[in-house]
Design an enzyme around this catalytic site. Structure first.
Site, PDB file in Angstrom:
ATOM      1  CD  GLU A 208      -3.110  -1.151   2.406  1.00  0.00           C
ATOM      2  OE1 GLU A 208      -3.445   0.022   2.592  1.00  0.00           O
ATOM      3  OE2 GLU A 208      -3.383  -2.088   2.502  1.00  0.00           O
ATOM      4  CE  LYS A 342     -10.300  -3.939   4.433  1.00  0.00           C
ATOM      5  NZ  LYS A 342      -9.612  -5.079   4.844  1.00  0.00           N
TER       6      LYS A 342
END
Ligand SMILES: O=C(O)[C@@H](CO)OP(=O)(O)O
Ligand SMILES: [Mg+2]
Length: 434
Positions: A208, A342
């Site tokens: 990330e 999510k």
């Protein structure tokens, strides 16, 4: 009325170079919209099921050929002639068509890509910015720009287990706008890279975009991020607070029934894990901790919430997997006080919005989150604003698939009617700062 003429799925690639699903929706009036699907590495056992081909000779078994075929076959046939303004009915239709609770038959990736593209098509057809359309669907009167938590140091499955804890993040609590929030965290990111370079620690990027300096203990990483905040000329706690994602399910050893910290060659019981994170909260400017215990350790989570829930946000990711039933169980048992949101853990946009509403009603803070495998799709920025979630977690400012979302927040911030969610109240009050 905005009627679907065509649903077209295709395989594209995500930020780890793995196949993922993209869906185009074309309406009778010629308008069109597109969405693509993210994918996790430290996935929760109870997530909606992402359909992968499993044929090891193609993309190491990670192909999405069948999911794409389902979009172009059954899903396209079922949605032809439907109105994209009726998101809930379409998402129900998709769930019923699949027929399983985890969307394992058609694939949560096939279903989610379609669901998100439908929402975007409706926004395009009605001339609304996407966050306004999402606010309509979520019943939110005042969309608000979220406080980001930005990945600075990475470990766990996102960084070859170079550190045991997955994420150490910066929360720019002093920021008064989205732009300033991103600038402040970029300064911390740059200072951390400088300190790592000075000390001969690796400065390569994790999945990330965080740095993975390979600290042996959580304390070392917390000291490094604190020093980085200071080196950026900022104050820990008042300018930049710290958030952690332990991703403890990836440390849990189910045979031994304990947590294995590989970098220290230590095994910790649930009680010892709770003591460890509590000592971190005592020593460092921490405002939230995600997944400090395993996804099925409900009793441990209860003890932990009693101990720390009045001081910081305790966020369930793998614990809740954006699933209404699991969140309801957590709420009724006094487990956690925040939920990671999510879209691909849930599988549909409507299901995701329902989880946000459920969290809000119970005073649990929703944090809209990306996955470690992302595409350039910036849907999440609009989702966080439109749901007025208050917080967003999309990784570092160093990779384009993350920047796509940060930059969309900056664009959305041009709307002068939108406020920016300031964090201290959000992190420390039990009602989600509302
Ligand atoms: O654990 C998490 O919160 C996410 C994002 O950081 O990771 P993954 O997408 O790999 O589950
Ligand atoms: Mg997590």
């Amino acid at each position: 009325m905005s009627i679907i003429r065509t649903v077209h799925g295709r395989q594209i690639f995500d930020s780890r170079g793995r196949p993922t699903v993209e869906v185009d929706i074309i309406l009778e009036n010629g308008a069109s919209a597109r969405a693509s699907v993210p994918s996790g590495a430290s996935t929760g056992t109870h997530e909606a099921h992402e359909l992968r081909d499993g044929d090891a000779s193609v993309f190491d078994g990670l192909g999405v050929t069948s999911a794409v075929e389902h979009v172009n076959g059954e899903i396209a046939a079922a949605l032809h002639g439907h109105d994209v303004d009726d998101q809930r009915a379409i998402d129900e239709r998709l769930r019923n068509l699949d027929g399983t609770s985890t969307l394992s038959r058609l694939g949560a990736n096939a279903v989610l890509g379609t669901s998100l593209a439908v929402c975007r098509a409706s926004a395009v057809a009605s001339g609304l910015p996407l966050y306004r359309r999402i606010a309509q669907l979520a019943g939110v009167d005042e969309p608000v720009l979220p406080m980001p938590m930005v990945n600075i140091l990475s470990g766990g499955l996102h960084a070859g287990r170079g550190m045991d804890v997955q994420d150490f993040l910066a929360v720019p609590v002093a920021a008064t706008s989205a732009l300033e929030a991103i600038q402040l965290t970029s300064r911390v990111r740059a200072a951390a890279a400088g300190l790592c370079a000075e000390r001969g620690l690796p400065t390569l990027l994790a999945d990330e975009g965080g740095l993975s300096p390979g600290c042996r203990t959580g304390e070392e990483a917390l000291e490094l991020i604190t020093e980085s905040i200071l080196a950026a000329g900022l104050q820990p706690g008042t300018d930049i607070a710290i958030a952690i994602d332990v991703a403890a399910a990836s440390l849990y050893d189910s045979e031994a029934g304990d947590y294995h910290l590989r970098r220290q060659e230590r095994h910790l019981s649930t009680a010892e894990m709770i003591d460890m994170v509590s000592s971190w909260v005592d020593r460092f400017a921490i405002v939230s901790i995600e997944d400090p215990l395993d996804e099925d350790d409900w009793a441990g989570w209860q003890t932990l919430t009693k101990r720390l829930g009045h001081r910081i946000r305790l966020i369930g990711d793998d614990l809740f997997t954006t699933n209404s039933e699991r969140l309801a169980r957590g709420i009724s048992q006094g487990v956690a006080n925040g939920v990671l949101v999510k879209v691909n853990q849930n599988g549909t946009l409507t299901g995701t919005l329902d989880v946000v509403a459920e969290a809000r009603a119970a005073g649990y803070a929703p944090v809209v989150s990306a996955r470690s495998g992302e595409t350039e799709d910036d849907f999440l920025a609009d989702l966080a604003v439109g749901t007025a979630a208050g917080q967003i977690k999309i990784g570092s400012v160093r990779n384009s698939e993350r920047l796509a979302k940060y930059n969309q927040l900056v664009r959305i911030a041009e709307d002068p009617t939108l406020g920016f969610r300031n964090l201290p109240a959000l992190a420390l009050t039990a009602d989600g700062g509302r």
